[in-house]
Scaffold this motif. Sequence first.
Motif, PDB file in Angstrom:
ATOM      1  N   ILE A   1     -52.787  -8.308  19.275  1.00  0.00           N
ATOM      2  CA  ILE A   1     -53.725  -8.101  18.177  1.00  0.00           C
ATOM      3  C   ILE A   1     -54.470  -9.392  17.885  1.00  0.00           C
TER       4      ILE A   1
ATOM      5  N   ALA B   1     -57.951  -1.582  19.004  1.00  0.00           N
ATOM      6  CA  ALA B   1     -56.815  -2.283  18.411  1.00  0.00           C
ATOM      7  C   ALA B   1     -55.787  -1.281  17.897  1.00  0.00           C
TER       8      ALA B   1
ATOM      9  N   ASN C   1     -58.545  -9.900  18.184  1.00  0.00           N
ATOM     10  CA  ASN C   1     -59.322 -10.254  17.014  1.00  0.00           C
ATOM     11  C   ASN C   1     -59.857 -11.669  17.051  1.00  0.00           C
TER      12      ASN C   1
ATOM     13  N   VAL D   1     -62.007  -1.664  16.503  1.00  0.00           N
ATOM     14  CA  VAL D   1     -60.905  -1.217  15.654  1.00  0.00           C
ATOM     15  C   VAL D   1     -60.120  -0.108  16.340  1.00  0.00           C
TER      16      VAL D   1
ATOM     17  N   SER E   1     -68.066  -2.729  16.092  1.00  0.00           N
ATOM     18  CA  SER E   1     -66.814  -3.184  15.493  1.00  0.00           C
ATOM     19  C   SER E   1     -65.859  -2.022  15.332  1.00  0.00           C
TER      20      SER E   1
ATOM     21  N   LEU F   1     -63.464   0.023   6.232  1.00  0.00           N
ATOM     22  CA  LEU F   1     -63.512   0.890   7.402  1.00  0.00           C
ATOM     23  C   LEU F   1     -64.447   2.071   7.166  1.00  0.00           C
TER      24      LEU F   1
END
Lengths: 281, 284
Positions: B215, B267, B219, B264, B260, B21
């Motif tokens: 989730i 999410a 994804n 994240v 991305s 991350l």
Amino acid sequence: MTRSHWRRLGTVAKYGLIGAYCVIFMLPIYFLLLTSIRTEAEVFSSRPLSPPSPPTLDHYLYIFSSQGANVGRYVLNSAVVALATSVISLTMGSLASYSIVRFRFPGSRLIAFGMLMVRMLPSIAVVIPVYVLARTAGLLNSLTVLVISYTVFNIPFVVWMMRGFFMEVPAELEECAMIDGCSRLGALARIVLPLVAPGLAATAIFTVLGSWNEFLLALVLTSTQKAQTVPVILAGQIEQYGVPWARISAMAATLMLPVLIFAMIVQKHLIRGLAFGAVKG
Amino acid sequence: MPYLLVTPALVSLASVALFPLLYSLRLSFFEWSIARPAAPAFVGLQNYGAAFQDERLLASLKITFILASAALLCEILAAFPLALLLNADVKGMRFISTALISPLVLAPVGVGVLWRIMYTPEFSPLNWLIAQVGLGAGPRWVSDRNVVLAAVVAVDVWHYAPFVMLVLLAGLKSLPHDPFEAAAMDGAGPLQAFRYITLPLLTPVILVVMIFRTIGLINAFDTVFVLTGGGPGGLTEIVSVYVFKTGFKFFDMGYASALSYILVAIAAVLSMIYVLLLSREIDM
């Protein structure tokens, strides 16, 4: 209509509906297997659901031969990675989970929760940095990089799954053993381990399955049959023009049939693991 | 001693969660095209600025949202009746559960390939069935712009409804008997029992399964990638597919990282909402 008539009708309706569900879930798989033993020409000409005449194993022979697709190599890669990943992540994850449960770490609940959150990361977000890192480390296109990546991803999951199982073992049991002269690790091995064996089995199933089925990381991190896994080579077939459908079915079956048989054998543990993760966790 | 045992796990947690991350975040502040030999150039928030004006990104977010909501709803609607049916004493459970868990354990890639084959109109059993009942040749599924979204949702429901069903069934089986007996004594019918006892008691389980599936749907990559590749004409290009193409087809790593990261964030927000709802349910 008498009461027993209604009851019988209800039973028929119930089993009929359940049967319909079963058919819906199994039909595509059946069709895939059927297609894989048809000749390419017959795929287009025959009624979709009738048995092939004559059935042929040519496609399987072709994809496994080294002049053909050499699928055996990819199966070996997938198997090695799955096995290594499971062994390592189960060992390290269980030990860590046990510690977190037994030694009452401050914020152990937060850690467990963090482990769960890790599972929820979009894989695409992880793939990019992992790719860059692997490229820098020169580890691209190796089984090692796959095992490392998968293990690191799986350990949090193992910790989270095993936590519930370890919590169900009363600490008194180990204390009794240690009073009798057993070491902490000895107590762990002799007393706790047998008790959490079903949990280990369920977790192992998911680790193996996840590793065998994984696609995105394998796609990005590998490039030749030295390290590519079955999902990667399967997806690769689709991009060609003039797709040989029966051959692809055979390859897809190679990916999925072992899993289906495996699931049939271990379904008790599998279902238990699923329900446990969601209901009690 | 305990620290020795926990360290590997914490290290891997850090590796998986934090390091990628953080690295991704750092990457997102650069412009870096892997295909070109030029070194990454620091551009600050430019990637994010571009992202907010990126129509293709907005479109993919919308498509992801539509597909995910529809799939989640259909999964629950399909799974609930089955769970209720199986909650009673059913003969042949072993065979039934073998049949039912089969889609579950398949690789998402495999499912994509499988349904790519099922959706080929020239030899699909679906088209054959449609023709048999006299409704014509049937749609072209993944090539048909009007049908493709529904087709993709159907694949997802086929793949994961068994999972939802299993969790719901486990939840149903764990419900206490007393409220139902009391209700029966008070003369409540099965529908009332369902509405006033089953559903409220089952809410935490339903929420948990919704978390998992939401989730999972956000994804999701493999199945859609293989089934439609984002087509036709980008109609099924979910965010993950778009990010993948940005990074590995156009090799724009910096921008892909930024995208991305946005995913994240989405999410994470959704997870937090769910968890908040869940903790309120449980603490009741």
